[in-house]
Write a protein that holds these residues in place. Sequence first.
Motif, PDB file in Angstrom:
ATOM      1  N   VAL A  16       0.815  -1.215   0.000  1.00 41.75           N
ATOM      2  CA  VAL A  16       0.000   0.000   0.000  1.00 41.75           C
ATOM      3  C   VAL A  16       0.851   1.267   0.000  1.00 41.75           C
ATOM      4  O   VAL A  16       0.470   2.291  -0.588  1.00 41.75           O
ATOM      5  N   ASP A  17       2.035   1.229   0.621  1.00 43.07           N
ATOM      6  CA  ASP A  17       2.881   2.422   0.705  1.00 43.07           C
ATOM      7  C   ASP A  17       3.969   2.458  -0.372  1.00 43.07           C
ATOM      8  O   ASP A  17       4.840   3.332  -0.345  1.00 43.07           O
ATOM      9  N   THR A  18       3.947   1.534  -1.314  1.00 46.69           N
ATOM     10  CA  THR A  18       4.933   1.484  -2.391  1.00 46.69           C
ATOM     11  C   THR A  18       4.334   2.072  -3.662  1.00 46.69           C
ATOM     12  O   THR A  18       3.182   1.823  -3.992  1.00 46.69           O
ATOM     13  N   THR A  19       5.126   2.849  -4.387  1.00 49.39           N
ATOM     14  CA  THR A  19       4.677   3.460  -5.637  1.00 49.39           C
ATOM     15  C   THR A  19       5.323   2.762  -6.823  1.00 49.39           C
ATOM     16  O   THR A  19       6.226   1.945  -6.674  1.00 49.39           O
ATOM     17  N   GLY A  20       4.838   3.143  -8.019  1.00 50.20           N
ATOM     18  CA  GLY A  20       5.521   2.689  -9.222  1.00 50.20           C
ATOM     19  C   GLY A  20       4.719   1.793 -10.131  1.00 50.20           C
ATOM     20  O   GLY A  20       3.486   1.771 -10.098  1.00 50.20           O
ATOM     21  N   LEU A  21       5.434   1.049 -10.945  1.00 48.77           N
ATOM     22  CA  LEU A  21       4.860   0.282 -12.047  1.00 48.77           C
ATOM     23  C   LEU A  21       4.050  -0.916 -11.560  1.00 48.77           C
ATOM     24  O   LEU A  21       4.548  -1.776 -10.844  1.00 48.77           O
ATOM     25  N   VAL A  22       2.791  -0.950 -11.991  1.00 51.11           N
ATOM     26  CA  VAL A  22       1.918  -2.101 -11.795  1.00 51.11           C
ATOM     27  C   VAL A  22       1.281  -2.429 -13.139  1.00 51.11           C
ATOM     28  O   VAL A  22       0.825  -1.520 -13.848  1.00 51.11           O
ATOM     29  N   LEU A  23       1.249  -3.696 -13.503  1.00 53.37           N
ATOM     30  CA  LEU A  23       0.576  -4.138 -14.716  1.00 53.37           C
ATOM     31  C   LEU A  23      -0.834  -4.569 -14.354  1.00 53.37           C
ATOM     32  O   LEU A  23      -1.033  -5.316 -13.392  1.00 53.37           O
ATOM     33  N   VAL A  24      -1.800  -4.092 -15.103  1.00 52.79           N
ATOM     34  CA  VAL A  24      -3.209  -4.314 -14.793  1.00 52.79           C
ATOM     35  C   VAL A  24      -3.903  -4.871 -16.026  1.00 52.79           C
ATOM     36  O   VAL A  24      -3.694  -4.385 -17.140  1.00 52.79           O
ATOM     37  N   THR A  25      -4.731  -5.891 -15.843  1.00 50.31           N
ATOM     38  CA  THR A  25      -5.348  -6.576 -16.970  1.00 50.31           C
ATOM     39  C   THR A  25      -6.625  -7.272 -16.532  1.00 50.31           C
ATOM     40  O   THR A  25      -6.932  -7.338 -15.339  1.00 50.31           O
ATOM     41  N   ASN A  26      -7.371  -7.807 -17.493  1.00 56.86           N
ATOM     42  CA  ASN A  26      -8.458  -8.738 -17.194  1.00 56.86           C
ATOM     43  C   ASN A  26      -8.168 -10.099 -17.824  1.00 56.86           C
ATOM     44  O   ASN A  26      -9.056 -10.941 -17.924  1.00 56.86           O
TER      45      ASN A  26
END
Length: 231
Positions: A104-114
């Motif tokens: 929750v306190d980490t930022t940055g790149l997340v890959l999001v998909t369905n």
Amino acid sequence: MRLDKHLHQCIGISRSQASQLIRAGRITINGVVIKSGAQHVSELDHILLDGDPFDAPGEKHHYFMLYKPQGYVCTNEDAHHPSITKLFDLPHANKLHSAGRLDVDTTGLVLVTNDGQWSHRVTAPRKQCDKTYRVWLAEPISPDTEEHFAKGILLKSESQPTRPAQLEIITATEALLTIHEGKYHQVKRMFAAVGNHVTQLHRERIGSLILDPTLTEGQYRELTPDEIQLF
């Protein structure tokens, strides 16, 4: 349809892999943990893997990179913090899930998909997908930290050391760390194991995909076809 068959069709994993997920308690149906692959499921059931939904056959797939801000969780349901899916102004946002997670306190790149099969490829341990983090520390980095990380660190409550990781020291209290696995709170635990404390953490890269520098916190963009094929 049987649950194990449903997982096989939707995620693209084998029946035996589906059974392992079920026995590990990682599948819930309508909020209840299911431990039997013979459980019957229907299109009306709400089925989650590790708290996240996955796609159904024939559904149009979507792929995004998100610059995750602090204060958001990478699960779709949390009693205390909003989900990253709330950042997506899209009609199908409730069907999206993250391919791998950040604290929750980490930022940055997340890959999001369905696309459940695609996200499984991104996160599967056998893929050993490199991840690079920019880390800020409470104390100066000790001279031997780079060597310790390169050899592997035995974390608390673990039976095996971490895989060799690469540390690039930027300043006395800032560094880039590349890891090749995804243990729980791994970066924070690695620095804790050498007597330091992570004060801020930001993920810059997953595999060869780097967070788009034109994005600001909370923004996202669709992945290009070439980027999708990286995983």
